[in-house]
Design a protein around this motif. Structure first.
Motif, PDB file in Angstrom:
ATOM      1  N   PRO A  22      95.652 117.685 -22.782  1.00 22.06           N
ATOM      2  CA  PRO A  22      94.088 118.481 -22.661  1.00 22.06           C
ATOM      3  C   PRO A  22      92.452 118.195 -23.488  1.00 22.06           C
ATOM      4  CG  PRO A  22      95.270 119.580 -24.141  1.00 22.06           C
ATOM      5  CD  PRO A  22      95.651 118.879 -23.280  1.00 22.06           C
ATOM      6  N   ARG A  23      91.496 117.748 -22.557  1.00 24.55           N
ATOM      7  CA  ARG A  23      90.986 117.344 -23.086  1.00 24.55           C
ATOM      8  C   ARG A  23      89.582 118.645 -23.112  1.00 24.55           C
ATOM      9  NH1 ARG A  23      89.391 111.821 -24.625  1.00 24.55           N
ATOM     10  NH2 ARG A  23      87.199 112.374 -26.286  1.00 24.55           N
ATOM     11  N   LEU A  24      89.424 118.908 -21.823  1.00 24.80           N
ATOM     12  CA  LEU A  24      88.094 120.216 -21.903  1.00 24.80           C
ATOM     13  C   LEU A  24      88.861 121.466 -21.428  1.00 24.80           C
ATOM     14  CD1 LEU A  24      84.954 118.256 -21.276  1.00 24.80           C
ATOM     15  CD2 LEU A  24      85.854 118.811 -23.444  1.00 24.80           C
ATOM     16  N   THR A  25      88.607 122.127 -22.095  1.00 26.70           N
ATOM     17  CA  THR A  25      89.400 123.750 -21.628  1.00 26.70           C
ATOM     18  C   THR A  25      88.153 123.930 -20.384  1.00 26.70           C
ATOM     19  OG1 THR A  25      90.081 124.274 -23.686  1.00 26.70           O
ATOM     20  CG2 THR A  25      90.048 126.218 -21.962  1.00 26.70           C
ATOM     21  N   GLY A  26      87.424 124.106 -20.710  1.00 24.92           N
ATOM     22  CA  GLY A  26      85.843 124.117 -19.494  1.00 24.92           C
ATOM     23  C   GLY A  26      86.379 126.084 -19.140  1.00 24.92           C
ATOM     24  N   ARG A  27      85.852 126.137 -17.988  1.00 29.52           N
ATOM     25  CA  ARG A  27      85.884 127.194 -17.339  1.00 29.52           C
ATOM     26  C   ARG A  27      86.578 127.942 -16.451  1.00 29.52           C
ATOM     27  NH1 ARG A  27      79.952 127.097 -15.166  1.00 29.52           N
ATOM     28  NH2 ARG A  27      80.074 125.773 -13.074  1.00 29.52           N
ATOM     29  N   LEU A  85      88.815 117.860 -13.054  1.00 30.70           N
ATOM     30  CA  LEU A  85      88.894 116.708 -12.878  1.00 30.70           C
ATOM     31  C   LEU A  85      89.628 116.460 -14.326  1.00 30.70           C
ATOM     32  CD1 LEU A  85      87.581 114.165 -12.157  1.00 30.70           C
ATOM     33  CD2 LEU A  85      86.265 114.160 -14.639  1.00 30.70           C
ATOM     34  N   GLY A  86      91.001 115.345 -13.530  1.00 27.01           N
ATOM     35  CA  GLY A  86      91.802 114.573 -14.333  1.00 27.01           C
ATOM     36  C   GLY A  86      91.418 113.209 -14.180  1.00 27.01           C
ATOM     37  N   PHE A  87      91.959 113.044 -15.133  1.00 24.70           N
ATOM     38  CA  PHE A  87      92.057 111.706 -15.473  1.00 24.70           C
ATOM     39  C   PHE A  87      92.281 110.348 -16.369  1.00 24.70           C
ATOM     40  CE2 PHE A  87      89.723 107.338 -17.817  1.00 24.70           C
ATOM     41  CZ  PHE A  87      89.776 107.255 -17.273  1.00 24.70           C
ATOM     42  N   ALA A 103      79.334 114.921 -20.084  1.00 28.69           N
ATOM     43  CA  ALA A 103      79.053 115.834 -19.026  1.00 28.69           C
ATOM     44  C   ALA A 103      80.063 116.672 -18.643  1.00 28.69           C
ATOM     45  CB  ALA A 103      78.921 114.217 -18.318  1.00 28.69           C
ATOM     46  N   CYS A 104      80.966 116.790 -19.078  1.00 28.39           N
ATOM     47  CA  CYS A 104      81.611 117.681 -18.338  1.00 28.39           C
ATOM     48  C   CYS A 104      81.692 118.880 -18.869  1.00 28.39           C
ATOM     49  CB  CYS A 104      83.214 116.851 -18.343  1.00 28.39           C
ATOM     50  SG  CYS A 104      83.853 116.120 -17.464  1.00 28.39           S
ATOM     51  N   ALA A 105      81.373 118.684 -20.628  1.00 30.15           N
ATOM     52  CA  ALA A 105      81.186 119.006 -21.351  1.00 30.15           C
ATOM     53  C   ALA A 105      80.156 120.391 -21.506  1.00 30.15           C
ATOM     54  CB  ALA A 105      81.387 119.213 -23.001  1.00 30.15           C
ATOM     55  N   ALA A 106      79.167 119.247 -20.943  1.00 29.29           N
ATOM     56  CA  ALA A 106      77.572 120.092 -20.371  1.00 29.29           C
ATOM     57  C   ALA A 106      77.989 120.987 -19.640  1.00 29.29           C
ATOM     58  CB  ALA A 106      76.616 119.351 -20.409  1.00 29.29           C
ATOM     59  N   ARG A 107      78.849 120.730 -18.324  1.00 26.38           N
ATOM     60  CA  ARG A 107      78.440 121.206 -17.228  1.00 26.38           C
ATOM     61  C   ARG A 107      79.616 122.632 -16.924  1.00 26.38           C
ATOM     62  NH1 ARG A 107      75.116 120.776 -13.035  1.00 26.38           N
ATOM     63  NH2 ARG A 107      76.511 122.373 -12.242  1.00 26.38           N
ATOM     64  N   THR A 110      86.720 121.211 -16.550  1.00 30.88           N
ATOM     65  CA  THR A 110      88.052 121.294 -17.272  1.00 30.88           C
ATOM     66  C   THR A 110      88.160 120.012 -16.867  1.00 30.88           C
ATOM     67  OG1 THR A 110      88.759 123.596 -16.625  1.00 30.88           O
ATOM     68  CG2 THR A 110      90.670 122.470 -17.056  1.00 30.88           C
ATOM     69  N   LEU A 111      88.971 119.132 -18.597  1.00 28.16           N
ATOM     70  CA  LEU A 111      89.274 117.956 -17.835  1.00 28.16           C
ATOM     71  C   LEU A 111      90.453 117.888 -19.096  1.00 28.16           C
ATOM     72  CD1 LEU A 111      87.998 115.271 -17.278  1.00 28.16           C
ATOM     73  CD2 LEU A 111      87.136 115.272 -19.746  1.00 28.16           C
TER      74      LEU A 111
END
Length: 503
Positions: A22-27, A85-87, A103-107, A110-111
Motif C-alpha cells: 500500500p502506498r496511498l490509502t486514498g478514498r 492505481l496499481g504500479f 498527483a495521486c495524493a492530491a486527488r 488509492t495507490l
C-alpha cells in the motif's frame, strides 16, 4: 442475501499471495471494483469503465519527471472513474515516480505497488474470481427467492402469502393497492415507511396504462419501485416493493416473477368477485323488494350478515364509461367493507354499513375512477327500510347532481329532507298535477316567484314576463290548489309541495 464480499483494494491488500504494497490509502480503499485493466497508454480512459482498477508499468511516462504530465494523467483517470492505481515495480522503474505519488495524493487516488514477481494477471484473476463467485451466489439467490414466492402461491393461493414471501426475500416491504388506489395489504420484513410507494402507485394507476417507476423512500438506503398490475385498460391494482441493495437484474427477475403471480391471483380473485357481485346484486334486489328474510339468508351464505344499520346508495357513472372503469367503481365500493352492489343500466345501486360514509368519501376523493361521478346516500336505516333508502338516495341525487358524495339529510334540503318520504312525494305530485294542463308553465312560475320572495318586479324580469301576467298565473296556482298565496302559510305549503315533488 450475499455472503461473498465484493472485490476491493483492501481485499487485494489482504491476499497474502499477492504481496501488494500500500502506498496511498486514498478514498477508494473499500470501493467495489468492477474490473481490473492494465495499460501503458498515456490516455487509457477511452478503454475504461467506471469503478475500474488500472495497472501500469509506467512505460508511457516521460524519462524526466514532469509534474504537469502526472497531474494531467491522474486527472484523466479520476474523471474516467478509476477507483485505484496499481504500479508495477522494477519493470521500467525501481520505484513509483514521486510526481505520480504526489498527483495521486492530491486527488485522493488509492495507490498500491505490485512487486515484480507478481504478474498483473494474478490481480485480474483474483478480482474476476470474486466477481464470478458473487454472480453465482446472486443467481442462486434469485432461484431461491423465485422458488419461495412460487411455493407461497402454490401452498396458500393467497396474495398476502405471496407479498409476505417477497418482502422476506428482498429484505424489505411490499404494499399492494386495489384498482381504485386503496391499500389492500402491507407486508414488512424490516421497518420501512411505504407511504410514498402507495402515493406513487395511485399516481400511475390514474394514468390507466402499464407503468413501472422508481421511488425515493425517506430513510431507506435500498431500492424502491412501484408498478401496475394487470393489462392496459383493465388495471387490477399496483404493487410497491422496497428492498435491500440494488435493483439489479437478479432483483428485477424476482420482482417480475412476483408481479406475474400477483396478476394471476388477482385474475382468480376477479372471478370470485364476479360471483360475489352477482350474489350481492340478488341481495340488493331482495332488500329493495322488502324481502329482508331472503336477503339475510343469501348474505349469510355469501360472505357477511346484513348490517343492522345500513345506507342505500346510488352511483351514476359517466355516460361513456367503459366496463373496466365501472368495475373499478364497484371495486371502490366493496373493497374492505361490508357492501352489496347491483350494477345495472345507467346507475349502480349499493348497500353499505351505516358507518362507512367517511371511508367511501375518502375513496371517491382519492381514486381517479370516481372523477365526475355523483353518489347519493340515504340516511341511516334498518334493513326493512331499504326501499325508502333507495328513494332518499334518488332524491338527494336529483337535488345534487354534481360529482361527489351527498348524504340524505345533510344537504340544503334541511328539515324538509328529514320529513320527506316516497309517500309525501306521491302526494305532492298528485296535488300539483292540476297545474300541468294549464297555459304557461305554472310550476316554473311558482318556483321563480318563491325564489324572489314574492317580489313581482324581479321575479317577472327573470321569468321574462310582464308582472301582471305573472300575477295572473300565480293567482291561478292559488285557485287550483286552494291556497291563499297572500298568506305565509299558503306560500310555505306551495314551496313544500314543489320541494317534496321534485317538480
Amino acid at each position: 442475501m450475499q455472503t461473498t464480499t465484493p472485490p476491493t483494494v483492501r481485499g487485494l491488500l489482504g491476499e497474502p499471495v499477492l504481496r501488494l504494497i500500500p502506498r496511498l490509502t486514498g478514498r477508494a480503499l473499500d470501493t467495489a471494483i468492477d474490473w481490473v485493466h492494465s495499460s501503458d497508454l498515456t490516455d487509457p480512459t477511452p478503454f475504461l469503465a467506471g469503478d475500474t482498477m488500472l495497472l501500469t508499468t509506467g512505460t508511457q511516462f516521460p524519462p524526466e519527471d514532469d509534474d504537469d504530465y502526472y497531474r494531467a494523467y491522474v486527472d484523466r483517470l479520476v474523471d474516467a472513474g478509476v477507483v485505484a492505481l496499481g504500479f508495477g515495480l522494477e519493470v521500467i522503474r525501481e520505484g513509483t515516480p514521486l510526481p505520480l505519488v504526489e498527483a495521486c495524493a492530491a486527488r485522493e487516488v488509492t495507490l498500491v505497488e505490485v512487486p515484480y514477481e507478481i504478474p498483473f494477471i494474478a490481480l485480474i484473476r483474483w478480482v474476476a474470481d470474486r466477481i464470478t463467485a458473487r454472480e453465482r451466489e446472486r443467481d442462486a439467490w434469485t432461484l431461491r427467492a423465485q422458488r419461495a414466492v412460487s411455493v407461497a402461491a402454490l401452498t396458500s393461493g393467497t396474495l398476502p402469502a405471496v407479498a409476505r414471501a417477497l418482502a422476506e426475500q428482498v429484505a424489505g416491504a411490499v404494499v399492494i393497492l386495489s384498482s381504485t388506489g386503496e391499500v389492500v395489504l402491507e407486508e414488512r420484513a424490516v421497518a420501512v415507511d411505504v407511504a410514498a410507494l402507495g402515493e406513487e402507485g395511485r399516481r400511475i394507476l390514474a394514468r390507466g396504462s402499464r407503468a413501472s417507476v422508481d421511488v425515493a423512500l425517506p430513510g431507506w438506503h435500498g431500492f424502491a419501485t412501484a408498478q401496475t398490475l394487470g393489462p392496459r385498460g383493465s388495471l387490477r391494482g399496483a404493487m410497491g416493493v422496497a428492498g435491500a441493495g440494488r435493483n439489479d437484474v437478479a432483483m428485477q427477475a424476482v420482482v417480475t416473477s412476483a408481479v406475474a403471480i400477483a396478476e394471476v391471483l388477482l385474475r382468480y380473485g376477479d372471478s370470485e368477485r364476479h360471483l360475489e357481485q352477482r350474489l350481492g346484486s340478488v341481495i340488493v334486489r331482495l332488500l329493495l323488494d322488502g324481502q329482508v328474510g331472503g336477503a339475510a339468508a343469501v348474505a349469510g351464505e355469501f360472505r357477511d350478515d346484513l348490517p343492522e344499520a345500513l345506507r342505500v346508495g346510488i352511483l351514476v357513472p359517466e355516460p361513456d364509461v367503459t366496463s373496466a372503469a365501472r368495475a373499478r367503481l364497484v371495486d371502490g365500493i366493496v373493497r374492505g367493507r361490508v357492501a352489496f352492489v347491483d350494477d345495472r343500466g345507467d346507475r349502480i345501486v349499493f348497500v353499505i354499513e351505516a358507518d362507512e360514509v367517511e371511508s367511501l368519501v375518502e375513496v371517491a376523493g382519492r381514486s381517479a375512477a370516481f372523477d365526475g361521478v355523483a353518489v347519493g346516500l340515504s340516511a341511516v336505516l334498518a334493513p326493512v327500510e331499504a326501499p325508502a333508502g333507495l328513494a332518499q338516495a334518488a332524491r338527494v341525487l336529483s337535488q345534487n347532481p354534481g360529482p361527489g358524495v351527498t348524504v340524505f339529510g345533510e344537504s340544503a334540503g334541511g328539515l324538509l329532507d328529514d320529513l320527506w318520504s316516497p309517500a309525501a312525494e306521491n302526494l305532492a305530485q298528485k296535488r300539483l298535477a292540476v297545474l300541468a294542463d294549464e297555459a304557461g308553465d305554472l310550476v316554473a312560475c311558482s318556483r321563480v316567484w318563491l325564489a324572489h320572495n314574492g317580489h313581482w318586479e324581479s321575479a317577472a324580469r327573470e321569468a321574462g314576463l310582464h308582472r301582471h301576467t305573472l300575477k295572473a298565473r300565480i293567482a291561478r296556482v292559488g285557485s287550483l290548489l286552494g291556497l291563499d298565496l297572500d298568506e305565509f302559510a299558503g306560500r310555505a305549503e306551495l314551496w313544500a309541495l314543489l320541494e317534496a315533488s321534485r317538480a
